[in-house]
Scaffold this motif. Structure first.
Motif, short mmCIF file in Angstrom:
data_model
loop_
_atom_site.label_atom_id
_atom_site.label_comp_id
_atom_site.label_asym_id
_atom_site.label_seq_id
_atom_site.Cartn_x
_atom_site.Cartn_y
_atom_site.Cartn_z
N UNK A 44 21.27 2.81 -10.84
CA UNK A 44 22.38 2.12 -11.38
C UNK A 44 23.03 3.05 -12.13
N UNK A 45 22.51 3.75 -13.02
CA UNK A 45 23.36 4.65 -13.94
C UNK A 45 24.38 5.38 -12.86
N UNK A 46 23.72 6.23 -11.73
CA UNK A 46 24.62 7.27 -10.88
C UNK A 46 25.75 6.23 -10.12
N UNK A 47 25.58 5.14 -9.84
CA UNK A 47 26.53 4.34 -9.16
C UNK A 47 27.45 3.72 -10.14
N UNK A 48 27.19 3.58 -11.40
CA UNK A 48 28.28 2.98 -12.48
C UNK A 48 29.14 4.32 -12.49
N UNK A 49 28.50 5.36 -12.67
CA UNK A 49 29.31 6.68 -13.21
C UNK A 49 30.24 7.01 -11.91
#
Length: 74
Positions: A44-49
């Motif tokens: 989720x963090x990777x997709x948001x970034x």
């Protein structure tokens, strides 16, 4: 002859399903809840970034191209 091929294919399919079930049931190691949660948070963090980076690039390139093209025809 066609009947023998159909029986052979059916038997092959049944064997495949049995071996797949055995491998999933006895040979596969599944992650525990903590590992799944940690991997999900990382994704989720990777997709948001990545979404933020794409948004910034889209905005910057849009402004540069729109203003740059208009400046060429003045």
């Amino acid at each position: 002859m066609a009947e023998a091929v159909a029986v052979g294919r059916w038997k092959g399919f049944v064997t495949f399903v049995q071996e797949s079930y055995h491998e999933i049931r006895h040979k596969t190691t599944w992650p525990d809840f903590a590992q799944v949660r940690q991997a999900s948070i990382a994704i989720v963090i990777f997709v948001l970034i990545l979404g933020l980076v794409i948004t910034i690039l889209d905005t910057v390139l849009g402004l540069v191209l729109l203003r740059g093209i208009q400046a060429l025809f003045r």
